[in-house]
Design an enzyme around this catalytic site. Structure first.
Site, PDB file in Angstrom:
ATOM      1  N   LYS A  73       0.801  -1.226   0.000  1.00 19.62           N
ATOM      2  CA  LYS A  73       0.000   0.000   0.000  1.00 19.62           C
ATOM      3  C   LYS A  73       0.840   1.286   0.000  1.00 19.62           C
ATOM      4  CE  LYS A  73      -4.366  -1.525   2.031  1.00 19.62           C
ATOM      5  NZ  LYS A  73      -5.339  -1.275   3.098  1.00 19.62           N
ATOM      6  N   ASP A 109     -10.375   3.323   1.649  1.00 19.21           N
ATOM      7  CA  ASP A 109     -10.658   2.807   2.997  1.00 19.21           C
ATOM      8  C   ASP A 109     -11.448   3.821   3.818  1.00 19.21           C
ATOM      9  OD1 ASP A 109      -9.620   0.275   2.766  1.00 19.21           O
ATOM     10  OD2 ASP A 109      -7.638   0.816   3.524  1.00 19.21           O
TER      11      ASP A 109
HETATM   12  P1  NDP Z   1      -1.215  -2.426  10.512  1.00 24.17           P
HETATM   13  O1  NDP Z   1      -0.266  -3.575  10.550  1.00 24.17           O
HETATM   14  O2  NDP Z   1      -0.863  -1.228   9.712  1.00 24.17           O
HETATM   15  O3  NDP Z   1      -1.516  -1.952  12.024  1.00 24.17           O
HETATM   16  C1  NDP Z   1      -1.750  -2.893  13.039  1.00 24.17           C
HETATM   17  C2  NDP Z   1      -2.162  -2.168  14.317  1.00 24.17           C
HETATM   18  O4  NDP Z   1      -2.449  -3.163  15.315  1.00 24.17           O
HETATM   19  C3  NDP Z   1      -1.068  -1.272  14.895  1.00 24.17           C
HETATM   20  O5  NDP Z   1      -1.655  -0.183  15.553  1.00 24.17           O
HETATM   21  C4  NDP Z   1      -0.396  -2.218  15.896  1.00 24.17           C
HETATM   22  O6  NDP Z   1       0.271  -1.542  16.945  1.00 24.17           O
HETATM   23  C5  NDP Z   1      -1.590  -2.948  16.454  1.00 24.17           C
HETATM   24  N1  NDP Z   1      -1.189  -4.227  17.033  1.00 24.17           N
HETATM   25  C6  NDP Z   1      -0.839  -5.337  16.369  1.00 24.17           C
HETATM   26  N2  NDP Z   1      -0.512  -6.323  17.241  1.00 24.17           N
HETATM   27  C7  NDP Z   1      -0.667  -5.799  18.481  1.00 24.17           C
HETATM   28  C8  NDP Z   1      -0.500  -6.309  19.809  1.00 24.17           C
HETATM   29  N3  NDP Z   1      -0.092  -7.570  20.019  1.00 24.17           N
HETATM   30  N4  NDP Z   1      -0.769  -5.510  20.858  1.00 24.17           N
HETATM   31  C9  NDP Z   1      -1.189  -4.235  20.656  1.00 24.17           C
HETATM   32  N5  NDP Z   1      -1.359  -3.685  19.426  1.00 24.17           N
HETATM   33  C10 NDP Z   1      -1.103  -4.459  18.342  1.00 24.17           C
HETATM   34  O7  NDP Z   1      -2.590  -3.066  10.027  1.00 24.17           O
HETATM   35  P2  NDP Z   1      -3.848  -2.309   9.377  1.00 24.17           P
HETATM   36  O8  NDP Z   1      -3.940  -0.967   9.981  1.00 24.17           O
HETATM   37  O9  NDP Z   1      -3.807  -2.450   7.901  1.00 24.17           O
HETATM   38  O10 NDP Z   1      -5.050  -3.240   9.891  1.00 24.17           O
HETATM   39  C11 NDP Z   1      -5.488  -3.180  11.232  1.00 24.17           C
HETATM   40  C12 NDP Z   1      -6.783  -3.957  11.379  1.00 24.17           C
HETATM   41  O11 NDP Z   1      -7.804  -3.379  10.577  1.00 24.17           O
HETATM   42  C13 NDP Z   1      -6.677  -5.418  10.921  1.00 24.17           C
HETATM   43  O12 NDP Z   1      -7.432  -6.196  11.800  1.00 24.17           O
HETATM   44  C14 NDP Z   1      -7.303  -5.413   9.570  1.00 24.17           C
HETATM   45  O13 NDP Z   1      -7.874  -6.661   9.238  1.00 24.17           O
HETATM   46  C15 NDP Z   1      -8.381  -4.361   9.751  1.00 24.17           C
HETATM   47  N6  NDP Z   1      -8.771  -3.749   8.487  1.00 24.17           N
HETATM   48  C16 NDP Z   1     -10.066  -3.877   8.107  1.00 24.17           C
HETATM   49  C17 NDP Z   1     -10.494  -3.326   6.927  1.00 24.17           C
HETATM   50  C18 NDP Z   1     -11.918  -3.496   6.533  1.00 24.17           C
HETATM   51  O14 NDP Z   1     -12.258  -3.250   5.378  1.00 24.17           O
HETATM   52  N7  NDP Z   1     -12.782  -3.878   7.452  1.00 24.17           N
HETATM   53  C19 NDP Z   1      -9.593  -2.567   6.037  1.00 24.17           C
HETATM   54  C20 NDP Z   1      -8.236  -2.459   6.554  1.00 24.17           C
HETATM   55  C21 NDP Z   1      -7.864  -3.061   7.739  1.00 24.17           C
HETATM   56  P3  NDP Z   1       1.818  -1.099  16.779  1.00 24.17           P
HETATM   57  O15 NDP Z   1       1.798   0.180  16.008  1.00 24.17           O
HETATM   58  O16 NDP Z   1       2.274  -0.954  18.169  1.00 24.17           O
HETATM   59  O17 NDP Z   1       2.499  -2.217  16.034  1.00 24.17           O
END
Ligand code: NDP
Length: 284
Positions: A73, A109
Site C-alpha cells: 500500500k 478505505d
Molecule cells: P497495521 O499492521 O498497519 O496496524 C496494526 C495495528 O495493530 C497497529 O496499531 C499495531 O500496533 C496494532 N497491534 C498489532 N498487534 C498488536 C499487539 N499484540 N498488541 C497491541 N497492538 C497491536 O494493520 P492495518 O492498519 O492495515 O489493519 C489493522 C486492522 O484493521 C486489521 O485487523 C485489519 O484486518 C483491519 N482492516 C479492516 C479493513 C476493513 O475493510 N474492514 C480494512 C483495513 C484493515 P503497533 O503500532 O504498536 O504495532
C-alpha cells in the site's frame, strides 16, 4: 476501457503478498454479474520485488486497474503518475485506476469506513464526535482522516507503539480536530466521554491476540466499530452488544471500500446491499 486495446474486456485485480485470502473477487464478480457487465476481477500474487514490474506492464496485461493490499500500500505510491488527495493525506494507496494514460492511486478505505458507519449507525455524526481510535497503522490512518473530515471534536489515539501514535497525530494536527494520545492503561477517561470507539488494531482477529478492553466507562449512546471482520462477531462487539451499545462490524467497510474502484474500472456505481453481504458471508 484499456487504451492499449479498446476492444478488450476490462479486467481488474487485487495485488498482494500473500493474496489467496482476499474476498475482493467475490465482491466485484457479484457486481459484474448483477449488472450484466463484461469484465473480470482476479487475484494476482505480486512479491515485493515484482511490484515495479507489475505496475509497468499492467496496461499491456489488459488491466484497467487494481486494488492494492498488504504489503504494497505504501511502496506502490512512487510508482504511480498521481495520487488523489485522500491517498496523499492517508499516505497509502488501495485502489489504482487509469485516467488517459496515467495511473492514479486512491485510497477508498476512508470512504468505505464512513459509508459503513453512515449505513449501520445513522446519526453517529449528528452530535459532537468524540472518538477513541485503537491502533495507529494503515486502517487507523484512514479512520483518523475520516473523523477529521467529519469534523470530530476530539480523537484519542491509543496504540501500543507511542512513536507511531505520535506520527499519526502529527499528520492530522491543525485541521480543527483535537487529536490526543493515550496509553491503554489511561484510556478510561477518554472512553468515558466517547461517542465512538473504533478498533483499528489487529487484536481480536482470528489467530491473533485478544483485545482486552473494559467497555464499562463508555456512555450508553456510544457506537462501537470493530474493523476486524474475521471473526465477524469479535469479543469487542459481543461485549458492546451485551451492554446495548450500537455495534458496527468490519465487513461493511470491506464492501463499501470496493465501490469507487468498481465505478472507475467498469463504469457503473454499484450498491452495497444485503444480497452482497450474504454472498460474501457465505465464504466465511
Ligand atoms: P497495521 O499492521 O498497519 O496496524 C496494526 C495495528 O495493530 C497497529 O496499531 C499495531 O500496533 C496494532 N497491534 C498489532 N498487534 C498488536 C499487539 N499484540 N498488541 C497491541 N497492538 C497491536 O494493520 P492495518 O492498519 O492495515 O489493519 C489493522 C486492522 O484493521 C486489521 O485487523 C485489519 O484486518 C483491519 N482492516 C479492516 C479493513 C476493513 O475493510 N474492514 C480494512 C483495513 C484493515 P503497533 O503500532 O504498536 O504495532
Amino acid at each position: 476501457m484499456n487504451p492499449a486495446n479498446p476492444n478488450a474486456i476490462p479486467r481488474a485485480c487485487v495485488i498482494g503478498w500473500p493474496i489467496r485470502h482476499s474476498r475482493s473477487p467475490l465482491i466485484h464478480r457479484f457486481w459484474l454479474k448483477k449488472h450484466g457487465l463484461p469484465g473480470d476481477y482476479v487475484l494476482r500474487e505480486v512479491e515485493p520485488e515484482g511490484l515495479a514490474g507489475f505496475i509497468s506492464t499492467m496496461a499491456q496485461e489488459g488491466f484497467v486497474g487494481c486494488n492494492v493490499t498488504v504489503p504494497h500500500k505504501e511502496a506502490v505510491m512512487p510508482l504511480l503518475d498521481r495520487l488523489d488527495a485522500t491517498a496523499a493525506s492517508i499516505g497509502a494507496v488501495n485502489t489504482i485506476w487509469r485516467e488517459g494514460t496515467d495511473w492514479i492511486g486512491g485510497n477508498t478505505d476512508m470512504i468505505g469506513l464512513l459509508a459503513n458507519l453512515d449505513a449501520e449507525a445513522p446519526g453517529w455524526d449528528a452530535c459532537e464526535i468524540r472518538a477513541v481510535v485503537l491502533g495507529a497503522g494503515g486502517a487507523a490512518r484512514a479512520a483518523v482522516a475520516g473523523l477529521v473530515l467529519r469534523k470530530a471534536a476530539t480523537v484519542t489515539i491509543v496504540n501500543r507503539s507511542l512513536d507511531r501514535a505520535q506520527r499519526l497525530a502529527a499528520a492530522f494536527a491543525g485541521r480543527g480536530t483535537d487529536i490526543r494520545i493515550s496509553s491503554a492503561g489511561q484510556a478510561a477517561a477518554a472512553l468515558g466521554e466517547a461517542t465512538l470507539l473504533l478498533n483499528a488494531t489487529s487484536l481480536g482477529m482470528q489467530s491473533k491476540e485478544p483485545l482486552e478492553l473494559d467497555l464499562a466507562p463508555l456512555p450508553a449512546g456510544a457506537v462501537v466499530y470493530d474493523l476486524v471482520y474475521v471473526p465477524l462477531e469479535t469479543d469487542l462487539l459481543s461485549q458492546a452488544r451485551a451492554r446495548g451499545l450500537v455495534c458496527v462490524d468490519g465487513l461493511g467497510m470491506l464492501l463499501h471500500q470496493a465501490v469507487p474502484g468498481f465505478a472507475h474500472w467498469f463504469g457503473v456505481t454499484p450498491q452495497v446491499d444485503a444480497a452482497l453481504r450474504a454472498h460474501v458471508l457465505a465464504s466465511f
